[in-house]
Write a protein that holds these residues in place. Sequence first.
Motif, PDB file in Angstrom:
ATOM      1  N   SER A   1       0.846  -1.193   0.000  1.00  0.00           N
ATOM      2  CA  SER A   1       0.000   0.000   0.000  1.00  0.00           C
ATOM      3  C   SER A   1       0.882   1.244   0.000  1.00  0.00           C
ATOM      4  O   SER A   1       1.798   1.355   0.812  1.00  0.00           O
ATOM      5  N   VAL A   2       0.588   2.149  -0.931  1.00  0.00           N
ATOM      6  CA  VAL A   2       1.339   3.405  -1.028  1.00  0.00           C
ATOM      7  C   VAL A   2       0.394   4.557  -0.725  1.00  0.00           C
ATOM      8  O   VAL A   2      -0.612   4.742  -1.413  1.00  0.00           O
ATOM      9  N   MET A   3       0.705   5.315   0.306  1.00  0.00           N
ATOM     10  CA  MET A   3      -0.124   6.449   0.695  1.00  0.00           C
ATOM     11  C   MET A   3       0.530   7.750   0.255  1.00  0.00           C
ATOM     12  O   MET A   3       1.712   7.971   0.520  1.00  0.00           O
ATOM     13  N   THR A   4      -0.244   8.582  -0.434  1.00  0.00           N
ATOM     14  CA  THR A   4       0.271   9.847  -0.937  1.00  0.00           C
ATOM     15  C   THR A   4      -0.561  10.993  -0.372  1.00  0.00           C
ATOM     16  O   THR A   4      -1.473  10.780   0.427  1.00  0.00           O
ATOM     17  N   TYR A   5      -0.271  12.194  -0.810  1.00  0.00           N
ATOM     18  CA  TYR A   5      -0.985  13.385  -0.323  1.00  0.00           C
ATOM     19  C   TYR A   5      -2.287  13.577  -1.078  1.00  0.00           C
ATOM     20  O   TYR A   5      -2.259  13.738  -2.299  1.00  0.00           O
ATOM     21  N   PRO A   6      -3.456  13.553  -0.402  1.00  0.00           N
ATOM     22  CA  PRO A   6      -3.671  13.138   0.997  1.00  0.00           C
ATOM     23  C   PRO A   6      -4.269  11.734   1.031  1.00  0.00           C
ATOM     24  O   PRO A   6      -4.891  11.291   0.070  1.00  0.00           O
ATOM     25  N   THR A   7      -4.108  11.020   2.138  1.00  0.00           N
ATOM     26  CA  THR A   7      -4.790   9.744   2.356  1.00  0.00           C
ATOM     27  C   THR A   7      -5.524   9.859   3.682  1.00  0.00           C
ATOM     28  O   THR A   7      -4.906   9.783   4.746  1.00  0.00           O
ATOM     29  N   THR A   8      -6.835  10.053   3.616  1.00  0.00           N
ATOM     30  CA  THR A   8      -7.598  10.361   4.821  1.00  0.00           C
ATOM     31  C   THR A   8      -8.951   9.638   4.820  1.00  0.00           C
ATOM     32  O   THR A   8      -9.313   8.957   3.878  1.00  0.00           O
ATOM     33  N   GLY A   9      -9.697   9.816   5.917  1.00  0.00           N
ATOM     34  CA  GLY A   9     -11.064   9.341   6.023  1.00  0.00           C
ATOM     35  C   GLY A   9     -11.197   7.837   5.896  1.00  0.00           C
ATOM     36  O   GLY A   9     -10.352   7.058   6.352  1.00  0.00           O
ATOM     37  N   GLY A  10     -12.293   7.410   5.240  1.00  0.00           N
ATOM     38  CA  GLY A  10     -12.618   5.995   5.133  1.00  0.00           C
ATOM     39  C   GLY A  10     -11.611   5.182   4.350  1.00  0.00           C
ATOM     40  O   GLY A  10     -11.491   3.974   4.547  1.00  0.00           O
ATOM     41  N   VAL A  11     -10.865   5.808   3.454  1.00  0.00           N
ATOM     42  CA  VAL A  11      -9.819   5.097   2.721  1.00  0.00           C
ATOM     43  C   VAL A  11      -8.644   4.795   3.651  1.00  0.00           C
ATOM     44  O   VAL A  11      -8.126   3.680   3.672  1.00  0.00           O
ATOM     45  N   ALA A  12      -8.245   5.794   4.451  1.00  0.00           N
ATOM     46  CA  ALA A  12      -7.166   5.581   5.422  1.00  0.00           C
ATOM     47  C   ALA A  12      -7.574   4.569   6.482  1.00  0.00           C
ATOM     48  O   ALA A  12      -6.726   3.854   7.026  1.00  0.00           O
ATOM     49  N   ALA A  13      -8.877   4.514   6.783  1.00  0.00           N
ATOM     50  CA  ALA A  13      -9.376   3.602   7.815  1.00  0.00           C
ATOM     51  C   ALA A  13      -9.702   2.227   7.261  1.00  0.00           C
ATOM     52  O   ALA A  13     -10.228   1.371   7.991  1.00  0.00           O
ATOM     53  N   SER A  14      -9.399   1.976   5.996  1.00  0.00           N
ATOM     54  CA  SER A  14      -9.670   0.647   5.426  1.00  0.00           C
ATOM     55  C   SER A  14      -8.457   0.155   4.645  1.00  0.00           C
ATOM     56  O   SER A  14      -7.386  -0.038   5.219  1.00  0.00           O
ATOM     57  N   PHE A  15      -8.583  -0.008   3.337  1.00  0.00           N
ATOM     58  CA  PHE A  15      -7.553  -0.719   2.574  1.00  0.00           C
ATOM     59  C   PHE A  15      -6.206  -0.012   2.520  1.00  0.00           C
ATOM     60  O   PHE A  15      -5.175  -0.657   2.351  1.00  0.00           O
TER      61      PHE A  15
END
Length: 292
Positions: A205-219
């Motif tokens: 999983s690669v998180m970029t600007y921004p990774t927030t909300g339900g996406v950050a809290a799931s996959f």
Amino acid sequence: MNDFFSERKKRLHDFKVKFLKKTAVKKQTDIPDGLFLKCEECQKPIYEKELEAQLHVCPNCGFHFRINAKKRIAMLADDDTFVEVNEHLESTNPLGMPFYEEKLNSAKKFTNQNDAFISGSCTIGDYPCFLGVLDSFFMMGSMGSVVGEKVTRLIELAIKEHKPLVIVSASGGARMQEGILSLMQMAKTAGALKKLEQEKLLYISVMTYPTTGGVAASFATLGDINIAEKSALIGFAGSRVIKQTIKEELPAHFQSAEFQKEHGLIDLVVERKQLKSQISALLKLHQGGHKA
């Protein structure tokens, strides 16, 4: 005599105003629009072509600008290897929310794609995998029913083909226009990833600007290896909302990639120019050096 000097003074004033207006117009047209951009972080001007050459990273402070999904895929996938899947899926308006259809149509025209997630198969450094990318320029990369379905189908394809999975997130979270249907995608994608884990397949999983909300809290945070691109903002809610909720002062930069790495959520913080080689190295390690 006084009238003479007053009239002369007025003419001189009018000439200066007229001359300054012409000069201002000329100066404005000397530099075409869009030739320079201002960095969001350091506020310094950047020559647009130089920014593109630097993979949309500020040459002054290293701030990583947002990029769309198609540019991201071009940076990660080997040339001419990406084959898109499920591109036909489009969002509807299941709850009859006012103006939602207009927003969807506007986002489609702006990005020239059907929704906020592009997925497919490719090779990265000659290692085969499935790749999915969220596009923050399509309704802030929000996850509605179609995004959740496309993520789930991509995971299922990885299981079926027994190949690693790479997902790049850039999202404001669940799509509020779809209400509970949007929130259900969190459990849906997490359940699919559990099946991937049971098959002992790699998920990066690669998180970029921004990774927030339900996406950050799931996959986005369920990777076997969680990578954050430098300058990424990662969190569930905004700092102001959190502060108002818990009634406490928050640490400085607590939603930065570096802070998240220090506290165990992130395994690696990687600069954009090194991201492809880093993912390729992880795929090589997982596949024992066996290429496509």
